[in-house]
Design a protein around this motif. Sequence first.
Motif, short mmCIF file in Angstrom:
data_model
loop_
_atom_site.label_atom_id
_atom_site.label_comp_id
_atom_site.label_asym_id
_atom_site.label_seq_id
_atom_site.Cartn_x
_atom_site.Cartn_y
_atom_site.Cartn_z
N HIS A 110 1.40 -3.43 11.71
CA HIS A 110 0.14 -3.86 11.11
C HIS A 110 -0.59 -2.68 10.46
N ALA A 111 -0.35 -2.54 9.16
CA ALA A 111 -0.99 -1.44 8.41
C ALA A 111 -2.00 -1.97 7.41
N GLY A 112 -2.02 -3.27 7.17
CA GLY A 112 -2.93 -3.85 6.18
C GLY A 112 -4.37 -3.70 6.63
N ALA A 113 -5.21 -3.22 5.75
CA ALA A 113 -6.61 -2.97 6.13
C ALA A 113 -7.46 -2.68 4.92
N LEU A 114 -8.76 -2.85 5.14
CA LEU A 114 -9.71 -2.23 4.22
C LEU A 114 -9.99 -0.89 4.86
N HIS A 115 -9.98 0.17 4.08
CA HIS A 115 -10.23 1.46 4.70
C HIS A 115 -11.23 2.28 3.93
N LYS A 116 -11.22 3.58 4.17
CA LYS A 116 -12.34 4.41 3.74
C LYS A 116 -12.73 4.23 2.26
N VAL A 172 2.53 -13.06 -0.66
CA VAL A 172 1.24 -12.61 -1.19
C VAL A 172 0.17 -13.44 -0.48
N GLY A 173 -0.59 -12.78 0.38
CA GLY A 173 -1.60 -13.49 1.15
C GLY A 173 -2.36 -12.53 2.03
N SER A 174 -3.34 -13.10 2.75
CA SER A 174 -4.24 -12.26 3.55
C SER A 174 -4.07 -12.51 5.05
N ILE A 175 -4.18 -11.43 5.82
CA ILE A 175 -4.16 -11.58 7.29
C ILE A 175 -5.42 -12.27 7.78
N ARG A 230 -5.09 11.96 7.91
CA ARG A 230 -5.04 11.52 6.51
C ARG A 230 -3.68 11.77 5.88
N PHE A 231 -3.31 10.86 5.01
CA PHE A 231 -2.05 11.03 4.27
C PHE A 231 -2.17 10.47 2.86
N PHE A 232 -3.41 10.10 2.47
CA PHE A 232 -3.57 9.49 1.14
C PHE A 232 -3.25 10.53 0.06
N PRO A 233 -2.75 10.03 -1.08
CA PRO A 233 -2.34 10.97 -2.14
C PRO A 233 -3.48 11.38 -3.06
N THR A 288 -14.67 -1.00 12.77
CA THR A 288 -13.75 -2.15 12.77
C THR A 288 -12.35 -1.75 13.24
N LYS A 289 -11.94 -0.54 12.95
CA LYS A 289 -10.62 -0.09 13.44
C LYS A 289 -10.66 0.07 14.96
N TYR A 290 -11.78 0.55 15.47
CA TYR A 290 -11.90 0.71 16.92
C TYR A 290 -11.88 -0.66 17.59
N GLY A 329 7.19 -8.43 3.98
CA GLY A 329 5.93 -7.78 3.59
C GLY A 329 4.86 -8.81 3.31
N LEU A 330 3.67 -8.58 3.87
CA LEU A 330 2.52 -9.47 3.63
C LEU A 330 1.35 -8.65 3.09
N ASP A 331 0.88 -9.01 1.92
CA ASP A 331 -0.21 -8.25 1.30
C ASP A 331 -0.84 -9.14 0.22
N ALA A 389 -13.81 -9.21 8.52
CA ALA A 389 -12.85 -10.30 8.26
C ALA A 389 -11.41 -9.78 8.24
N VAL A 390 -11.20 -8.66 7.57
CA VAL A 390 -9.82 -8.15 7.43
C VAL A 390 -9.40 -7.34 8.67
N ASN A 391 -10.21 -6.35 9.03
CA ASN A 391 -9.78 -5.41 10.07
C ASN A 391 -9.90 -5.97 11.49
N GLY A 430 0.80 -1.22 0.00
CA GLY A 430 0.00 0.00 0.00
C GLY A 430 0.83 1.27 0.00
N TRP A 431 0.15 2.37 0.12
CA TRP A 431 0.77 3.69 0.05
C TRP A 431 1.77 3.87 1.19
N LEU A 432 1.40 3.51 2.39
CA LEU A 432 2.33 3.62 3.52
C LEU A 432 3.47 2.61 3.35
N GLY A 433 3.12 1.40 2.96
CA GLY A 433 4.12 0.34 2.81
C GLY A 433 5.24 0.71 1.85
N1 LIG Z 1 -4.18 6.82 3.76
C1 LIG Z 1 -4.72 7.52 4.73
O1 LIG Z 1 -5.00 8.73 4.58
C2 LIG Z 1 -4.99 6.86 6.06
C3 LIG Z 1 -5.50 7.63 7.11
C4 LIG Z 1 -5.69 7.04 8.35
C5 LIG Z 1 -5.34 5.71 8.55
N2 LIG Z 1 -4.84 4.98 7.51
C6 LIG Z 1 -4.48 3.58 7.74
O2 LIG Z 1 -3.17 3.38 7.29
C7 LIG Z 1 -3.00 2.04 6.85
C8 LIG Z 1 -2.32 2.03 5.50
O3 LIG Z 1 -3.10 2.80 4.63
P1 LIG Z 1 -2.63 3.13 3.14
O4 LIG Z 1 -2.98 4.55 2.88
O5 LIG Z 1 -1.24 2.66 2.89
O6 LIG Z 1 -3.71 2.26 2.36
P2 LIG Z 1 -3.56 1.34 1.09
O7 LIG Z 1 -4.92 0.90 0.70
O8 LIG Z 1 -2.70 2.00 0.07
O9 LIG Z 1 -2.77 0.11 1.72
C9 LIG Z 1 -3.40 -0.86 2.51
C10 LIG Z 1 -2.83 -2.18 2.09
O10 LIG Z 1 -3.47 -3.19 2.87
C11 LIG Z 1 -3.60 -4.29 2.03
N3 LIG Z 1 -4.60 -5.25 2.50
C12 LIG Z 1 -5.93 -5.24 2.24
N4 LIG Z 1 -6.48 -6.37 2.70
C13 LIG Z 1 -5.49 -7.07 3.28
C14 LIG Z 1 -5.43 -8.34 3.90
N5 LIG Z 1 -6.54 -9.09 4.00
N6 LIG Z 1 -4.24 -8.79 4.36
C15 LIG Z 1 -3.12 -8.04 4.25
N7 LIG Z 1 -3.11 -6.81 3.66
C16 LIG Z 1 -4.28 -6.36 3.17
C17 LIG Z 1 -3.99 -3.70 0.67
O11 LIG Z 1 -3.80 -4.62 -0.39
C18 LIG Z 1 -3.10 -2.50 0.61
O12 LIG Z 1 -1.89 -2.78 -0.07
C19 LIG Z 1 -4.39 1.41 6.89
O13 LIG Z 1 -4.49 0.62 8.04
C20 LIG Z 1 -5.34 2.60 6.99
O14 LIG Z 1 -6.49 2.26 7.70
C21 LIG Z 1 -4.67 5.52 6.27
#
Ligand SMILES: NC(=O)c1ccc[n+]([C@@H]2O[C@H](COP(=O)([O-])OP(=O)(O)OC[C@H]3O[C@@H](n4cnc5c(N)ncnc54)[C@H](O)[C@@H]3O)[C@@H](O)[C@H]2O)c1
Length: 305
Positions: free
Chosen positions: A64-70, A41-44, A176-179, A150-152, A29-31, A83-85, A10-13
């Motif tokens: 642990h940054a892997g998640a489904l998010h907004k 390459v796999g799921s948490i 937030r830090f998304f691009p 789910t994050k809470y 790295g696990l994703d 399931a994921v978070n 992901g973006w942070l990774g």
């Molecule tokens: N980007 C933001 O602005 C923001 C803000 C607040 C919190 N966060 C948190 O930061 C973390 C990283 O966010 P990001 O911006 O890099 O998002 P991103 O979507 O770019 O990266 C998240 C990664 O998690 C992976 N992922 C999804 N399901 C997974 C699973 N089952 N097992 C393992 N990995 C899985 C995705 O494939 C993806 O590569 C997340 O936990 C998110 O909730 C992000």
Amino acid sequence: MRILMTGSSGWLGQTLVPRLRQDGHRVFGLDPVPSAMTDIVGSIADRDTVRRVVGDNGIEAIIHAGALHKPHIATRTPTDFVAVNVQGTLNLLEEAVAPGSTVGRFVMTSTTSLMISREVRAGRDGGAREAAWMTENAAPLQPRNIYGVTKYAAENLCRLHHELYGLAVVVLRTGRFFPEEDDMAHAISQSDENTKANELLFRRATVEDMAEAHVAALARAPELRFDNFIIAPRTPFARADCAELIADAPAVVRRYFPEYPAIYARLGWTMFQSIDRVYDSTRAYERMGFACRTGFAEKLAALGQ
Ligand SMILES: NC(=O)c1ccc[n+]([C@@H]2O[C@H](COP(=O)([O-])OP(=O)(O)OC[C@H]3O[C@@H](n4cnc5c(N)ncnc54)[C@H](O)[C@@H]3O)[C@@H](O)[C@H]2O)c1
């Protein structure tokens, strides 16, 4: 250290994995999405995968940054989010404290979004008379969507595993830090860069700063034992500004940054009329020694050159 990082593609990774490797760590790295930062390459959500990755590699720390998010709220079901978070986080925590585990520290990437109720989000249009001043002690928490809920839950699982098993855990509630461009930019006819610069005042940080916060949390986890930090640039505002931030944000910003109107006028930029919340990251500074390098002041200085 031998570190498992989830969400490595992901973006942070993309920023954090090379940053950790630069410090000499061995990062796994696990994703589910393949990338140069991902070794497995796999799921948490798949317990066997988590067990194998943690057990076979002598993992000492988990980030642990892997998640489904907004962005996924529109495309994935609440069941997927749980399931994921939630289950995914539990899988990691349970393997971290399993007999024979070598995991000693755990850093979880959470979100400030879980502190934002519908009421706070509605802001001035919803009748708010002042901006919400958000610290880690904000309560009661009433996340407004499945992402926050789910994050809470995941944060609580982290706390519980610290309390029951002594695992050292640091939770980072990142702003937030998304691009990507935010919908709001269109709604208020601002360029993406203008919107992001404004957000540095109260809710956004750079991905580089977010990566550094994780590096700091990883280093300090053994002494902190368990803690939860808001990660956002140090706020220039004071609590006494909250009423005016809702009513007339440009007036407040002008007081702290008298040079901003001229710089913004030259660029054709505008300030938000109203600011609905302020994230106060004092605790991360005081307890973890972490502060973002880039906030609104630094952005303004760069724009003014
Ligand atoms: N980007 C933001 O602005 C923001 C803000 C607040 C919190 N966060 C948190 O930061 C973390 C990283 O966010 P990001 O911006 O890099 O998002 P991103 O979507 O770019 O990266 C998240 C990664 O998690 C992976 N992922 C999804 N399901 C997974 C699973 N089952 N097992 C393992 N990995 C899985 C995705 O494939 C993806 O590569 C997340 O936990 C998110 O909730 C992000």
